[in-house]
Scaffold this motif. Sequence first.
Motif, PDB file in Angstrom:
ATOM      1  N   PHE A   1      19.685 106.041  85.379  1.00 48.18           N
ATOM      2  CA  PHE A   1      20.421 107.157  85.785  1.00 48.18           C
ATOM      3  C   PHE A   1      19.504 108.587  85.927  1.00 48.18           C
ATOM      4  N   GLY A   2      20.976 108.997  86.611  1.00 48.43           N
ATOM      5  CA  GLY A   2      20.387 110.912  87.120  1.00 48.43           C
ATOM      6  C   GLY A   2      20.504 110.387  88.622  1.00 48.43           C
TER       7      GLY A   2
ATOM      8  N   GLN B   1      26.649 113.284  81.900  1.00 49.91           N
ATOM      9  CA  GLN B   1      26.370 114.160  83.814  1.00 49.91           C
ATOM     10  C   GLN B   1      27.128 112.325  84.733  1.00 49.91           C
ATOM     11  N   LEU B   2      25.974 111.107  84.019  1.00 43.24           N
ATOM     12  CA  LEU B   2      27.460 110.187  84.664  1.00 43.24           C
ATOM     13  C   LEU B   2      28.706 109.479  84.896  1.00 43.24           C
TER      14      LEU B   2
ATOM     15  N   PRO C   1      25.775 115.978  71.243  1.00 44.31           N
ATOM     16  CA  PRO C   1      26.185 116.905  71.661  1.00 44.31           C
ATOM     17  C   PRO C   1      26.357 117.077  72.680  1.00 44.31           C
ATOM     18  N   HIS C   2      26.680 116.288  74.181  1.00 45.35           N
ATOM     19  CA  HIS C   2      26.508 115.959  75.440  1.00 45.35           C
ATOM     20  C   HIS C   2      28.469 116.170  75.642  1.00 45.35           C
ATOM     21  N   CYS C   3      28.790 116.877  76.442  1.00 47.84           N
ATOM     22  CA  CYS C   3      30.658 116.220  76.683  1.00 47.84           C
ATOM     23  C   CYS C   3      30.643 115.476  77.972  1.00 47.84           C
ATOM     24  N   GLY C   4      31.084 114.553  77.662  1.00 46.69           N
ATOM     25  CA  GLY C   4      31.530 113.379  79.133  1.00 46.69           C
ATOM     26  C   GLY C   4      32.496 113.692  80.089  1.00 46.69           C
ATOM     27  N   PRO C   5      33.101 112.887  80.577  1.00 41.98           N
ATOM     28  CA  PRO C   5      34.728 113.839  81.416  1.00 41.98           C
ATOM     29  C   PRO C   5      35.959 114.675  80.542  1.00 41.98           C
ATOM     30  N   SER C   6      36.244 114.887  81.220  1.00 43.77           N
ATOM     31  CA  SER C   6      37.518 116.071  80.695  1.00 43.77           C
ATOM     32  C   SER C   6      38.116 114.826  79.954  1.00 43.77           C
ATOM     33  N   PRO C   7      38.342 115.253  78.532  1.00 44.44           N
ATOM     34  CA  PRO C   7      39.603 114.103  78.039  1.00 44.44           C
ATOM     35  C   PRO C   7      40.627 114.029  78.453  1.00 44.44           C
TER      36      PRO C   7
END
Length: 251
Positions: A146-147, A184-185, A210-216
Motif C-alpha cells: 500500500f501507499g 485510497q488505493l 470509517p473510510h470511504c472507497g470509490p464513489s458508488p
Amino acid sequence: MELVDALRRLGGSARSAELARMLDVSEETVRRTIKALDKAGAVQRVHGGAFLAGPQSATSFARRISENQKEKAQIAARVAAHVRDGMALFLDVGSTTAFAAEELRQKSGLVVVTNSIGAAQTLANHNGNRVHFLGGELQSNERGTFGFVTEQQVRRFALDLAILSADGFSAKQGILYHSSAEAQLARVVAECTEQLAVAIAHPKFDETAPHCGPSPRRIDLLFTDQAPGKKLAAALDGWGVRTDIAPGKQG
C-alpha cells in the motif's frame, strides 16, 4: 520447516491450496503438516489454511479467510464467469478476492495487476498469465502493499476490470474500509479501469467502517451471495450498480 518458511514468504498466512502449490505437495499433506505444527505451537490452524503463531499471529487476513468460506467460493465462481481470457485485471488483498484468484486459474493469458502476495503467487506462471505485483510498503497483516508507490504504479495500467473487496457496504456512502490506505488505493484503481466490480459476502452489508472507497456511482457490478436488503438494493439501483448473486443464496 519448509511449511513455516513458505508461510513467511506468503506474508504470514495462507490457504492450504497456496501452500500445496508452493511446496509441490498434495493439499492433504499440507493439512496433516499444519495439524502437527498447530499442536507443536509453530502455526495456528484455521479452516482452509494456517497462519504463523506468535504475538502478531492473528492477522486480519487470516481471520477473514476463515470466515464465510462457502459463500466466498460461490462468489468467486461468479467473478470467474464474468472474466474473459486475455483481460487486464486488478485484484486487491481481500479474502473473497483470494478465492477469485483461485477460480481465475482456469483462465488464460490474463494480465493481472495486484498488490496481493497471495493473488500474485496463485496466478503467476500459469496458463500464460502475466502478473504485475505492485511495489510499495508491505503490510504483512493484509498480505499486500500500500501507499504512494503502489498508487503511482497502478496508474500506469489501463485495466479492463478491477475486482475490489470491502469491509462494509453503506446505502449512503457505498463501500467502506477500516484501512485508509486500502480505501485510497481502491479510489485510485477505480480511475484506471473500464469496469469496476466489488466482491463481498452478504454479512458485509451490515458492517460499517470509517473510510470511504470509490464513489458508488463508479461501481458497475456487485458480486455477492445473497440479495441486499431493501434500503441497500434501492441505493444500488439508484447508483446504477448491477447485482450478480451466486446461485443458492438468492433469498
